[in-house]
Design a protein around this motif. Structure first.
Motif, PDB file in Angstrom:
ATOM      1  N   PRO A   1       7.185   8.608   3.789  1.00 41.22           N
ATOM      2  CA  PRO A   1       7.554   7.610   4.794  1.00 41.22           C
ATOM      3  C   PRO A   1       6.481   6.547   4.992  1.00 41.22           C
ATOM      4  O   PRO A   1       5.283   6.829   4.913  1.00 41.22           O
ATOM      5  CB  PRO A   1       7.724   8.451   6.070  1.00 41.22           C
ATOM      6  CG  PRO A   1       6.839   9.637   5.854  1.00 41.22           C
ATOM      7  CD  PRO A   1       6.907   9.928   4.375  1.00 41.22           C
ATOM      8  N   HIS A   2       6.926   5.318   5.232  1.00 39.40           N
ATOM      9  CA  HIS A   2       6.048   4.212   5.611  1.00 39.40           C
ATOM     10  C   HIS A   2       6.227   4.010   7.101  1.00 39.40           C
ATOM     11  O   HIS A   2       7.301   3.649   7.572  1.00 39.40           O
ATOM     12  CB  HIS A   2       6.449   2.949   4.837  1.00 39.40           C
ATOM     13  CG  HIS A   2       5.694   1.723   5.245  1.00 39.40           C
ATOM     14  ND1 HIS A   2       6.075   0.451   4.882  1.00 39.40           N
ATOM     15  CD2 HIS A   2       4.571   1.563   6.001  1.00 39.40           C
ATOM     16  CE1 HIS A   2       5.231  -0.437   5.373  1.00 39.40           C
ATOM     17  NE2 HIS A   2       4.312   0.224   6.067  1.00 39.40           N
ATOM     18  N   TYR A   3       5.159   4.279   7.871  1.00 41.29           N
ATOM     19  CA  TYR A   3       5.267   4.266   9.326  1.00 41.29           C
ATOM     20  C   TYR A   3       4.986   2.892   9.924  1.00 41.29           C
ATOM     21  O   TYR A   3       4.196   2.106   9.396  1.00 41.29           O
ATOM     22  CB  TYR A   3       4.327   5.306   9.945  1.00 41.29           C
ATOM     23  CG  TYR A   3       4.858   6.705   9.820  1.00 41.29           C
ATOM     24  CD1 TYR A   3       5.873   7.150  10.651  1.00 41.29           C
ATOM     25  CD2 TYR A   3       4.356   7.569   8.869  1.00 41.29           C
ATOM     26  CE1 TYR A   3       6.381   8.432  10.537  1.00 41.29           C
ATOM     27  CE2 TYR A   3       4.859   8.860   8.736  1.00 41.29           C
ATOM     28  CZ  TYR A   3       5.875   9.279   9.583  1.00 41.29           C
ATOM     29  OH  TYR A   3       6.377  10.547   9.454  1.00 41.29           O
ATOM     30  N   ASP A   4       5.640   2.675  11.057  1.00 44.66           N
ATOM     31  CA  ASP A   4       5.553   1.405  11.768  1.00 44.66           C
ATOM     32  C   ASP A   4       4.324   1.405  12.677  1.00 44.66           C
ATOM     33  O   ASP A   4       4.417   1.323  13.892  1.00 44.66           O
ATOM     34  CB  ASP A   4       6.831   1.203  12.590  1.00 44.66           C
ATOM     35  CG  ASP A   4       6.887  -0.159  13.254  1.00 44.66           C
ATOM     36  OD1 ASP A   4       6.139  -1.050  12.821  1.00 44.66           O
ATOM     37  OD2 ASP A   4       7.671  -0.330  14.204  1.00 44.66           O
ATOM     38  N   LEU A   5       3.153   1.531  12.066  1.00 46.27           N
ATOM     39  CA  LEU A   5       1.910   1.396  12.809  1.00 46.27           C
ATOM     40  C   LEU A   5       0.866   0.786  11.899  1.00 46.27           C
ATOM     41  O   LEU A   5       0.998   0.777  10.689  1.00 46.27           O
ATOM     42  CB  LEU A   5       1.432   2.730  13.391  1.00 46.27           C
ATOM     43  CG  LEU A   5       1.018   3.863  12.447  1.00 46.27           C
ATOM     44  CD1 LEU A   5      -0.426   3.706  12.017  1.00 46.27           C
ATOM     45  CD2 LEU A   5       1.201   5.200  13.136  1.00 46.27           C
ATOM     46  N   VAL A   6      -0.158   0.245  12.507  1.00 50.58           N
ATOM     47  CA  VAL A   6      -1.219  -0.440  11.766  1.00 50.58           C
ATOM     48  C   VAL A   6      -2.531   0.273  12.032  1.00 50.58           C
ATOM     49  O   VAL A   6      -2.860   0.596  13.176  1.00 50.58           O
ATOM     50  CB  VAL A   6      -1.315  -1.915  12.199  1.00 50.58           C
ATOM     51  CG1 VAL A   6      -2.530  -2.573  11.572  1.00 50.58           C
ATOM     52  CG2 VAL A   6      -0.051  -2.666  11.800  1.00 50.58           C
ATOM     53  N   ALA A   7      -3.289   0.558  10.969  1.00 47.17           N
ATOM     54  CA  ALA A   7      -4.627   1.112  11.120  1.00 47.17           C
ATOM     55  C   ALA A   7      -5.604  -0.046  11.108  1.00 47.17           C
ATOM     56  O   ALA A   7      -5.747  -0.735  10.109  1.00 47.17           O
ATOM     57  CB  ALA A   7      -4.937   2.083   9.991  1.00 47.17           C
ATOM     58  N   SER A   8      -6.255  -0.278  12.207  1.00 41.83           N
ATOM     59  CA  SER A   8      -7.100  -1.451  12.343  1.00 41.83           C
ATOM     60  C   SER A   8      -8.448  -1.255  11.671  1.00 41.83           C
ATOM     61  O   SER A   8      -9.188  -0.333  11.981  1.00 41.83           O
ATOM     62  CB  SER A   8      -7.313  -1.767  13.825  1.00 41.83           C
ATOM     63  OG  SER A   8      -8.178  -2.861  13.973  1.00 41.83           O
ATOM     64  N   ALA A   9      -8.750  -2.149  10.714  1.00 43.14           N
ATOM     65  CA  ALA A   9     -10.093  -2.229  10.142  1.00 43.14           C
ATOM     66  C   ALA A   9     -10.824  -3.291  10.939  1.00 43.14           C
ATOM     67  O   ALA A   9     -11.138  -4.364  10.473  1.00 43.14           O
ATOM     68  CB  ALA A   9     -10.030  -2.581   8.662  1.00 43.14           C
ATOM     69  N   GLY A  10     -11.050  -2.971  12.200  1.00 45.10           N
ATOM     70  CA  GLY A  10     -11.627  -3.926  13.131  1.00 45.10           C
ATOM     71  C   GLY A  10     -11.929  -3.212  14.424  1.00 45.10           C
ATOM     72  O   GLY A  10     -12.489  -2.134  14.429  1.00 45.10           O
ATOM     73  N   CYS A  11     -11.485  -3.763  15.519  1.00 46.92           N
ATOM     74  CA  CYS A  11     -11.826  -3.208  16.834  1.00 46.92           C
ATOM     75  C   CYS A  11     -10.752  -2.297  17.419  1.00 46.92           C
ATOM     76  O   CYS A  11     -10.898  -1.818  18.527  1.00 46.92           O
ATOM     77  CB  CYS A  11     -12.109  -4.354  17.808  1.00 46.92           C
ATOM     78  SG  CYS A  11     -13.536  -5.348  17.323  1.00 46.92           S
ATOM     79  N   GLY A  12      -9.677  -2.082  16.684  1.00 48.69           N
ATOM     80  CA  GLY A  12      -8.683  -1.142  17.189  1.00 48.69           C
ATOM     81  C   GLY A  12      -7.331  -1.778  17.405  1.00 48.69           C
ATOM     82  O   GLY A  12      -7.227  -2.910  17.852  1.00 48.69           O
ATOM     83  N   ALA A  13      -6.289  -1.046  17.084  1.00 49.47           N
ATOM     84  CA  ALA A  13      -4.922  -1.516  17.273  1.00 49.47           C
ATOM     85  C   ALA A  13      -4.196  -0.541  18.185  1.00 49.47           C
ATOM     86  O   ALA A  13      -4.205   0.658  17.957  1.00 49.47           O
ATOM     87  CB  ALA A  13      -4.199  -1.621  15.931  1.00 49.47           C
ATOM     88  N   LEU A  14      -3.600  -1.054  19.243  1.00 49.26           N
ATOM     89  CA  LEU A  14      -2.861  -0.222  20.180  1.00 49.26           C
ATOM     90  C   LEU A  14      -1.610   0.327  19.504  1.00 49.26           C
ATOM     91  O   LEU A  14      -0.843  -0.414  18.907  1.00 49.26           O
ATOM     92  CB  LEU A  14      -2.461  -1.025  21.416  1.00 49.26           C
ATOM     93  CG  LEU A  14      -1.652  -0.262  22.482  1.00 49.26           C
ATOM     94  CD1 LEU A  14      -2.498   0.847  23.081  1.00 49.26           C
ATOM     95  CD2 LEU A  14      -1.180  -1.205  23.575  1.00 49.26           C
ATOM     96  N   VAL A  15      -1.425   1.628  19.581  1.00 50.60           N
ATOM     97  CA  VAL A  15      -0.265   2.261  18.953  1.00 50.60           C
ATOM     98  C   VAL A  15       0.902   2.263  19.931  1.00 50.60           C
ATOM     99  O   VAL A  15       0.809   2.826  21.005  1.00 50.60           O
ATOM    100  CB  VAL A  15      -0.592   3.709  18.537  1.00 50.60           C
ATOM    101  CG1 VAL A  15       0.640   4.369  17.940  1.00 50.60           C
ATOM    102  CG2 VAL A  15      -1.734   3.731  17.557  1.00 50.60           C
ATOM    103  N   GLU A  16       1.994   1.635  19.523  1.00 57.19           N
ATOM    104  CA  GLU A  16       3.191   1.635  20.358  1.00 57.19           C
ATOM    105  C   GLU A  16       4.333   2.398  19.705  1.00 57.19           C
ATOM    106  O   GLU A  16       5.127   3.022  20.371  1.00 57.19           O
ATOM    107  CB  GLU A  16       3.626   0.197  20.646  1.00 57.19           C
ATOM    108  CG  GLU A  16       2.604  -0.584  21.479  1.00 57.19           C
ATOM    109  CD  GLU A  16       3.057  -1.998  21.761  1.00 57.19           C
ATOM    110  OE1 GLU A  16       4.092  -2.398  21.192  1.00 57.19           O
ATOM    111  OE2 GLU A  16       2.388  -2.683  22.542  1.00 57.19           O
TER     112      GLU A  16
END
Length: 217
Positions: free
Chosen positions: A84-99
């Motif tokens: 599966p390809h999930y609808d979330l982003v892994a942030s290579a930065g300061c962080g991504a809020l998971v919704e």
């Protein structure tokens, strides 16, 4: 308008696939095996109704046929594994809020390739990278393959409270702490120690870049 032969139309009917799956079973036999009432089964056989996913699963369990074939007439390719390809982003930065963590697509991998990579029968998923903190290893927009399970080192997808990050992780056994660093030296490393009061979790290890958005040639 495309012409559809009678033979193809017959195969496309769920009623015909159910007759094939039942073989020599009577309605009563099938009702006993599946827990589905004879009246309901009769409506399927007469093409007056079609089963929902729950009842398809019961029919599949009672016969030698898959849910996919019962539902569509298609025989799944057993040499391929879906990830599966999930609808979330892994942030290579300061962080991504998971919704959301819903699958939005699937990737198919040959079982032979997965075996060569040591990934056969492992829990895998695909997510997208956002940000530049892991350059040049990972770029903004890359799609990465994640192997889930217990891991303490490597390029990993981690959760810190509500943020999903992709970082290089190193475990210090002496101090029981994680050193979290970025390949882009503009970002400072930090530590997650045992006294950390927030929510910390290693979701999985990055094992492959599936789609590179930047061409380094």
């Amino acid at each position: 308008m495309a012409l559809i032969s009678k033979e193809k139309k017959k195969v496309d009917l769920f009623s015909e696939r159910l007759k094939t799956a039942m073989k020599d079973l009577t309605l009563q036999d099938m009702a006993d095996k599946t827990g589905i009432g004879k009246t309901t089964l009769h409506s399927y056989l007469n093409n007056k109704n079609t089963p929902n996913l729950d009842k398809l699963a019961k029919i599949a369990e009672a016969t030698d046929f898959t849910v996919e074939w019962l539902a569509s007439g298609h025989i799944p390719n057993t040499n391929m594994t879906r990830v599966p390809h999930y609808d979330l982003v892994a942030s290579a930065g300061c962080g991504a809020l998971v919704e959301y963590e819903n699958p939005i697509a699937e990737f198919s991998f040959s079982r032979e390739w997965l075996q060569i990579q040591g990934l056969l029968n492992k829990t895998l998923s695909v997510i997208q990278v956002a940000g530049d903190s892991m350059e040049p290893s990972l770029y903004d927009g890359d799609l990465i393959l994640i192997r889930h399970g217990e891991v303490k080192d490597g390029i990993c997808v981690i959760r810190i409270d509500n943020d999903i990050l992709v970082k290089r992780v190193q475990y210090d056994y002496a101090e029981r702490a994680y050193l979290i660093s970025s390949d882009n030296k503009q970002y400072k490393p930090f530590r997650i120690e045992s006294k950390f009061e927030g929510d910390f979790q290693i979701i999985g290890q990055v094992v492959r870049v599936l789609q590179r958005v930047r061409n380094d040639d």
